[in-house]
Each structure stands twice: as C-alpha cells, then as structure tokens.
Design a protein around this motif. Sequence first.
Motif, PDB file in Angstrom:
ATOM      1  N   LEU A   1     -74.224 -59.537  74.670  1.00 20.15           N
ATOM      2  CA  LEU A   1     -74.521 -59.812  73.267  1.00 20.15           C
ATOM      3  C   LEU A   1     -74.099 -61.204  72.817  1.00 20.15           C
ATOM      4  CD1 LEU A   1     -73.701 -56.451  71.456  1.00 20.15           C
ATOM      5  CD2 LEU A   1     -75.872 -57.273  72.372  1.00 20.15           C
TER       6      LEU A   1
ATOM      7  N   LEU B   1     -82.377 -56.748  69.724  1.00 12.57           N
ATOM      8  CA  LEU B   1     -80.918 -56.861  69.678  1.00 12.57           C
ATOM      9  C   LEU B   1     -80.496 -58.141  68.944  1.00 12.57           C
ATOM     10  CD1 LEU B   1     -79.868 -55.464  73.169  1.00 12.57           C
ATOM     11  CD2 LEU B   1     -79.756 -54.324  70.952  1.00 12.57           C
ATOM     12  N   THR B   2     -79.773 -59.044  69.637  1.00  8.64           N
ATOM     13  CA  THR B   2     -79.262 -60.242  68.957  1.00  8.64           C
ATOM     14  C   THR B   2     -80.173 -61.454  69.106  1.00  8.64           C
ATOM     15  OG1 THR B   2     -78.008 -60.918  70.921  1.00  8.64           O
ATOM     16  CG2 THR B   2     -76.887 -59.492  69.346  1.00  8.64           C
ATOM     17  N   ASN B   3     -81.246 -61.318  69.869  1.00 10.47           N
ATOM     18  CA  ASN B   3     -82.030 -62.499  70.230  1.00 10.47           C
ATOM     19  C   ASN B   3     -83.525 -62.214  70.142  1.00 10.47           C
ATOM     20  OD1 ASN B   3     -82.432 -65.143  71.106  1.00 10.47           O
ATOM     21  ND2 ASN B   3     -82.485 -64.540  73.264  1.00 10.47           N
TER      22      ASN B   3
ATOM     23  N   THR C   1     -71.655 -57.325  68.266  1.00 13.73           N
ATOM     24  CA  THR C   1     -72.561 -56.366  67.637  1.00 13.73           C
ATOM     25  C   THR C   1     -72.982 -56.801  66.233  1.00 13.73           C
ATOM     26  OG1 THR C   1     -70.656 -55.084  66.892  1.00 13.73           O
ATOM     27  CG2 THR C   1     -71.677 -54.415  68.958  1.00 13.73           C
ATOM     28  N   ASP C   2     -72.207 -57.683  65.599  1.00 14.64           N
ATOM     29  CA  ASP C   2     -72.605 -58.174  64.273  1.00 14.64           C
ATOM     30  C   ASP C   2     -73.894 -58.973  64.334  1.00 14.64           C
ATOM     31  OD1 ASP C   2     -70.400 -57.016  63.100  1.00 14.64           O
ATOM     32  OD2 ASP C   2     -69.186 -58.840  63.169  1.00 14.64           O
ATOM     33  N   GLY C   3     -74.207 -59.498  65.521  1.00 17.47           N
ATOM     34  CA  GLY C   3     -75.427 -60.286  65.673  1.00 17.47           C
ATOM     35  C   GLY C   3     -76.665 -59.454  65.908  1.00 17.47           C
ATOM     36  N   ILE C   4     -76.535 -58.142  66.072  1.00 22.81           N
ATOM     37  CA  ILE C   4     -77.700 -57.291  66.269  1.00 22.81           C
ATOM     38  C   ILE C   4     -78.518 -57.245  64.979  1.00 22.81           C
ATOM     39  CG2 ILE C   4     -78.457 -54.906  66.646  1.00 22.81           C
ATOM     40  CD1 ILE C   4     -76.177 -54.556  68.606  1.00 22.81           C
ATOM     41  N   HIS C   5     -79.786 -57.552  65.083  1.00 24.44           N
ATOM     42  CA  HIS C   5     -80.647 -57.599  63.906  1.00 24.44           C
ATOM     43  C   HIS C   5     -80.950 -56.182  63.403  1.00 24.44           C
ATOM     44  CE1 HIS C   5     -81.871 -61.942  63.855  1.00 24.44           C
ATOM     45  NE2 HIS C   5     -81.286 -61.855  65.035  1.00 24.44           N
TER      46      HIS C   5
ATOM     47  N   ARG D   1     -75.181 -50.623  67.077  1.00 24.37           N
ATOM     48  CA  ARG D   1     -73.991 -51.484  67.141  1.00 24.37           C
ATOM     49  C   ARG D   1     -72.809 -50.739  67.772  1.00 24.37           C
ATOM     50  NH1 ARG D   1     -75.010 -54.284  61.193  1.00 24.37           N
ATOM     51  NH2 ARG D   1     -76.416 -55.915  61.977  1.00 24.37           N
TER      52      ARG D   1
ATOM     53  N   ALA E   1     -71.451 -63.524  69.004  1.00 26.35           N
ATOM     54  CA  ALA E   1     -71.596 -62.807  67.733  1.00 26.35           C
ATOM     55  C   ALA E   1     -71.317 -61.323  67.883  1.00 26.35           C
ATOM     56  CB  ALA E   1     -73.003 -63.009  67.166  1.00 26.35           C
TER      57      ALA E   1
ATOM     58  N   THR F   1     -79.623 -49.091  63.223  1.00 21.73           N
ATOM     59  CA  THR F   1     -78.784 -50.277  63.408  1.00 21.73           C
ATOM     60  C   THR F   1     -77.319 -49.936  63.650  1.00 21.73           C
ATOM     61  OG1 THR F   1     -80.280 -51.455  61.903  1.00 21.73           O
ATOM     62  CG2 THR F   1     -78.194 -52.514  62.432  1.00 21.73           C
TER      63      THR F   1
END
Length: 299
Positions: free
Chosen positions: A57, A24-26, A62-66, A48, A60, A44
């Motif tokens: 999350l 996810l974001t981390n 959902t924009d931070g989801i890789h 999101r 950031a 992706t």
Amino acid sequence: MDRRQRVLNLVLPQGRTGVEIGPLTNPLIRKDEGDVLYADHLPTDALRRQYQGHPTLGPAGTDGIHPVDIVLGEGGLAEALGPRGPVDYIVASHVVEHVPNPIGWLREAGAALREGGVFCLIVPDKRFTFDHFRTPTTAGALIAAHLAGLRKPPLATVYEHFARASPVDAGAVWRGRPAPLRPISGGPAEALSIAAGLAETGASVDVHCAVFTPCSFAEILAELIGLDLLPFECAALEPTRPWESEFFVLLRKRSDRTAAERAASVPRLDPHRHDALPRPTWPQRIGQRLPRRWRRTFR
C-alpha cells in the motif's frame, strides 16, 4: 509512457462512464479524468481493515485506499451497478489472475458493458513474477472452473501456488539468467499442509488461480471466444515490453459478429518472444564461460 497513460490511451475515459475494479491506493483512472466508479469486493472500511499493514500500500497505508463506490457481490458487476449501468469501459489491473472462475468473471463484465464497450486488463507475465516456476494455465482448466461455477481456488491451484511461488529478479530473467527456486512459503511440504488444512475446514485463501504468458493468454482467449464462451473481440493485445513484467489486453463487446470472426481478432504472437524465457545475448553467453574475475565486462 507509463502504465497509467497506456490505460488512458486504450479506454479514453473523458466523457465516458466506466468502472475500475480494485484500485486500492493507486487508481489508473482518476475521478477528474472521467465518470469513473471504483469497485471492490468489500466496502471501504472493511477493505481498510483487511489491508492493515499490507506492504504493497505504500507510505499512505490504508488511509490511501480510495472510497469504494460499488461493492461486488455474487451477482456480478451488472447487478452491483444497478441503474448506473451499463458502462462504456471497465479497467482491472492484476485482478484476473486472482479469480477462481475467469470465464464467468469476464462474462459478468460483458453483461455490465454497453455494446462496443471495452474491458482493459493488465495481466502479470508469469515469466517475470513469483509465478515463474508455475505451469501456464490451460483453456481446459478455465473451462472446468467455469462449468463447476467455482467461487474459491481449487486445492490443486492452492498447492501449486504455495509450492512454487518464488521471488524472481525480473531484470536478471530478461538478461537470460536462470532464476533459482526459493519457495516463499516453504515449498511442497508447506503447500501440502496448507491445502490439507483448507480441505478439512472448507476455508479459502487468496492465490493466483491462473498464470499466463502473453502467448498463452492469446491462445486461450482465441479458443474461448471461438467457443462463444466470451462476448468479446480482441481490440488490442500489447505483449510484455522488455524489462517489464505485465502485458495489456483490450477486449471489446461485440454481438454483431460471429464467434469465429471475433476469435480471428486475437493476434498470433511469436512463442519465441512472448512465451519462452529470454536468452542471454552472445556477449553474455561468452562471459558466462570466462573466469569469474573477467565476467563483469559482459554484464
């Protein structure tokens, strides 16, 4: 040492190929630290959309989801990897407890690993999470889920999750204080309603399908490896540290040892430290018996 550095020390990603499931974001393994592929159950964009507004999350959102490199399907990780596999390591933080069939999931991971490859699991310790009031999962329950080939949580598990999930102050539990039961989802009546609705529609819901303490996980792991249900030995098992709420497990794929030899690699943990609830220290026990206006001294 933070949790990310602990994972790096366990899997040693530099110069190796690996997969992190559900970052996810981390992510725990960054792209500049090794040849790592990020895997999840959705692409992706769909991921999101699913996590839109989700509180975990961070700023950031959902924009931070890789970006997801591998979409996991029913064929498992090895099939999703295709020619990119097998890999040297897999990392999954707070994933195994969500899986309806953990044995099948671990076996699929084993099929995606090279011989000698490692699987690093970070597992929540039920004593210090909202699973505090749930009964630890048994080896029998995991074996039944595997034999049935479960793809969604059984109704019994759904009921237990919604009936007993309760916010817990992990620090207070570590100090030996009893946690009050305050069900997040309305308690048994609401849990019955949710389970009945799922039974009628055949739908599924994301819950913690299995709950563990470090001691219960170690006992189950030894039993399942001894039955030759898992292709691993235990390379490391780091119990929950004081004031934390998760433990770390490192499994190594080994086909050159018998099931009994591999099962013997699982450490035996002290149930008083790694299964029972912490007890208050003697000053705290004394303080609990004093008038309220005097108790601050013993906190």
